[in-house]
Write an enzyme that holds these catalytic residues in place. Sequence first.
Site, short mmCIF file in Angstrom:
data_model
loop_
_atom_site.label_atom_id
_atom_site.label_comp_id
_atom_site.label_asym_id
_atom_site.label_seq_id
_atom_site.Cartn_x
_atom_site.Cartn_y
_atom_site.Cartn_z
N HIS A 296 16.60 32.71 80.35
CA HIS A 296 16.39 33.36 79.05
C HIS A 296 14.91 33.40 78.69
O HIS A 296 14.37 34.44 78.28
CB HIS A 296 17.19 32.60 78.00
CG HIS A 296 17.08 33.11 76.61
ND1 HIS A 296 18.11 33.73 75.94
CD2 HIS A 296 16.04 33.08 75.71
CE1 HIS A 296 17.73 34.07 74.72
NE2 HIS A 296 16.47 33.68 74.55
N GLU A 297 14.23 32.26 78.84
CA GLU A 297 12.81 32.21 78.46
C GLU A 297 11.94 33.00 79.43
O GLU A 297 10.95 33.62 79.02
CB GLU A 297 12.34 30.75 78.37
CG GLU A 297 13.08 29.90 77.35
CD GLU A 297 13.11 30.50 75.96
OE1 GLU A 297 12.16 31.23 75.59
OE2 GLU A 297 14.08 30.25 75.23
N CYS B 77 19.43 33.41 70.41
CA CYS B 77 17.99 33.58 70.55
C CYS B 77 17.36 33.41 69.17
O CYS B 77 17.85 33.97 68.19
CB CYS B 77 17.66 34.96 71.12
SG CYS B 77 15.89 35.30 71.28
N HIS C 25 11.98 36.47 78.38
CA HIS C 25 11.07 36.72 77.26
C HIS C 25 9.67 37.07 77.74
O HIS C 25 9.06 38.05 77.26
CB HIS C 25 10.99 35.50 76.34
CG HIS C 25 12.01 35.49 75.25
ND1 HIS C 25 12.15 36.53 74.34
CD2 HIS C 25 12.93 34.56 74.89
CE1 HIS C 25 13.11 36.24 73.49
NE2 HIS C 25 13.61 35.05 73.80
N GLN D 286 7.36 34.81 71.19
CA GLN D 286 8.20 34.58 70.01
C GLN D 286 7.41 34.00 68.85
O GLN D 286 7.94 33.91 67.74
CB GLN D 286 9.37 33.65 70.37
CG GLN D 286 10.38 34.30 71.31
CD GLN D 286 11.54 33.38 71.57
OE1 GLN D 286 11.49 32.53 72.46
NE2 GLN D 286 12.60 33.53 70.80
#
Length: 208
Positions: free
Chosen positions: A162-163, A120, A166, A74
């Site tokens: 969630h991470e 997000c 990623h 990110q």
Amino acid sequence: MPSVFVQGRPVASYPPLAPEAGRGSVRRITETGEGVLHRPCRDVTEFGPDLAALIDDMFLTMYVAEGAGLAANQVGVGLRLFVYDCPDDKGVRHVGHLVNPVLEPLDPAHRRLLDEGEGCLSVPGAVMDVPRPDRALVRGLDRDGEPLLIEGTGYFARCLAHETDHVNGHVYLDRLSRRDRRDALRQVADRRDEVFARRAARQRTLTA
């Protein structure tokens, strides 16, 4: 129960922002559609000052964007790494980082799916209901290469899952129906400017 856990360990007290943020610089947050977000990240193989500096930058960038977690891709770096500062559903704060995280499979008999709102930082302004298990167990390493096992429940479990998504090259939009994905992207179009104005104001505050 302690009110703060750092790297999975209880601490007696902790500042409002992780100390790493004070050493960091703000980086640009990538947005959905950029290639680095949509391919699996590489394992971290070198532990040293460059990795530590990246973690510092990620903490500050996460705070500027008012996030609960942030993965390295990110900020445009395709490495398996994320940072977090996230409460669980009991109000306990969890702060730390995970290098080369792996989400452990859970026995379905000991978990349940929660269909709750999720956002997000790379999908600015959109919040959609996403089903996630109410418990997560993630193995990884710290910045020195020492093993970590982090367990989360409720909202913190959602953050860990969630991470980890990623670093595996997935954004939460990938878990939505086509219709819900269009709805999320409409929210981005409507709210993006507001989100970026708020981030700019917070950056001025945190880096003054």
